[in-house]
Design a protein around this motif. Structure first.
Motif, short mmCIF file in Angstrom:
data_model
loop_
_atom_site.label_atom_id
_atom_site.label_comp_id
_atom_site.label_asym_id
_atom_site.label_seq_id
_atom_site.Cartn_x
_atom_site.Cartn_y
_atom_site.Cartn_z
N TYR A 1 14.20 0.14 13.95
CA TYR A 1 13.34 0.38 12.78
C TYR A 1 14.13 0.22 11.49
N PHE A 2 15.36 0.72 11.47
CA PHE A 2 16.21 0.63 10.28
C PHE A 2 16.52 -0.83 9.96
N LYS B 1 14.83 -3.50 10.77
CA LYS B 1 13.61 -4.17 10.30
C LYS B 1 13.25 -3.75 8.88
N SER B 2 13.69 -2.57 8.48
CA SER B 2 13.42 -2.09 7.12
C SER B 2 14.33 -2.73 6.08
N ILE C 1 13.07 -5.57 3.64
CA ILE C 1 12.05 -5.08 2.70
C ILE C 1 12.70 -4.20 1.63
N LEU C 2 13.57 -3.30 2.05
CA LEU C 2 14.26 -2.45 1.09
C LEU C 2 15.14 -3.28 0.16
N TYR D 1 12.16 6.53 1.19
CA TYR D 1 12.27 6.03 2.57
C TYR D 1 12.52 7.18 3.55
N GLU E 1 9.72 9.78 6.42
CA GLU E 1 10.02 10.21 7.80
C GLU E 1 9.94 11.73 7.93
N LEU F 1 12.30 -8.66 12.25
CA LEU F 1 11.01 -8.50 11.60
C LEU F 1 10.10 -9.69 11.87
N SER G 1 7.83 7.01 11.26
CA SER G 1 7.49 5.95 10.31
C SER G 1 7.21 4.64 11.03
N ALA G 2 8.05 4.32 12.02
CA ALA G 2 7.86 3.08 12.77
C ALA G 2 6.53 3.09 13.50
N ILE H 1 3.67 2.46 10.94
CA ILE H 1 3.65 1.08 10.44
C ILE H 1 3.17 0.11 11.52
#
Length: 236
Positions: free
Chosen positions: A70-71, A73-74, A77-78, A106, A110, A186, A209-210, A213
């Motif tokens: 998840y991190f 894939k984030s 975007i971040l 972010y 969570e 992603l 969060s994952a 989403i």
């Protein structure tokens, strides 16, 4: 005449972009440490307080693996938001505050979703699309431990972001590799949520969060519309 044929040209924009990526990944790694701390603390809490939740170490291991996905894939975007702030030339304290706000949001998402699960014993995405099924006030129920955990995370985040510049093993090449790796995960849709029966142990282990989403993405973009095969054959 000075011989400049073999001299490397200067690319100030590229240099700034490299610096941006390196600073971002340095700070993001420390954000990852806090995100993992949240996941380990949450799973450890339920493993300690609920006798039905056994093998909590196994759950922690699985939780860490999916949190890492998840991190990653984030990251892309971040990084987009981080780069926008970085190249806005606001500089100084304002830049630090904006970066802090980005990572704080972010992490707080969570924490809020974990709080909702603690209050309702249900994941937010399970009820968010059911009319009248979500009580968002459960995310913000005040309590000593809740306020304490939020304060600790926010204080640690500020201290870590200020100390990020001291990390030596992360260079620009490694930074771009991490961002590209996250982009690959992603684009190829590597799941950050395990595909299994959604029992209580699953709900404890999964990154909240994952889950929100990916379930939202599945509902809006991947579910096939219901088609009435016999509609064309109806007789008026």
């Amino acid at each position: 005449m000075e011989n400049t044929f073999f001299e490397a040209p200067e690319y100030p924009v590229l240099d700034r972009f490299k610096k941006c990526a390196k600073l971002f990944v340095k700070q993001a790694f420390l954000v990852l440490a806090l995100l993992l701390l949240i996941r380990i603390s949450e799973i450890g809490f339920y493993g300690y307080t609920l006798p039905t939740v056994r093998n909590s170490m196994l759950l922690i291991g699985e939780g860490i693996c999916y949190t890492l996905i998840y991190f990653l894939k984030s990251l892309p975007i971040l990084f987009v938001f981080y780069a926008i702030v970085f190249f806005s030339n606001i500089g100084g304290l304002a830049l630090k505050i904006c970066n802090y706000a980005l990572f704080a949001i972010y992490l707080l998402i969570e924490l809020l979703l974990a709080r909702y699960f603690y209050q309702s014993e249900a994941l937010l995405a399970e009820k968010i699309f059911v009319k009248g099924g979500v009580d968002f006030s459960k995310c913000f129920v005040l309590g000593f431990y809740w306020l304490g955990s939020v304060a600790i995370v926010l204080i640690l985040l500020w201290l870590m972001l200020n100390a990020a510049k001291n990390i030596r093993f992360i260079d620009s090449a490694f930074s771009f590799f991490m961002i590209i790796a996250g982009l690959v995960l992603l684009l190829f849709g590597v799941p950050a949520v395990p595909d299994r029966e959604e029992n209580f142990r699953f709900k404890i282990m999964v990154p909240k969060s994952a889950y929100l989403i990916e379930k939202s993405f599945t509902l809006y973009f991947e579910e096939e519309p219901k088609v009435d095969l016999y509609k064309e054959n109806y007789i008026d």
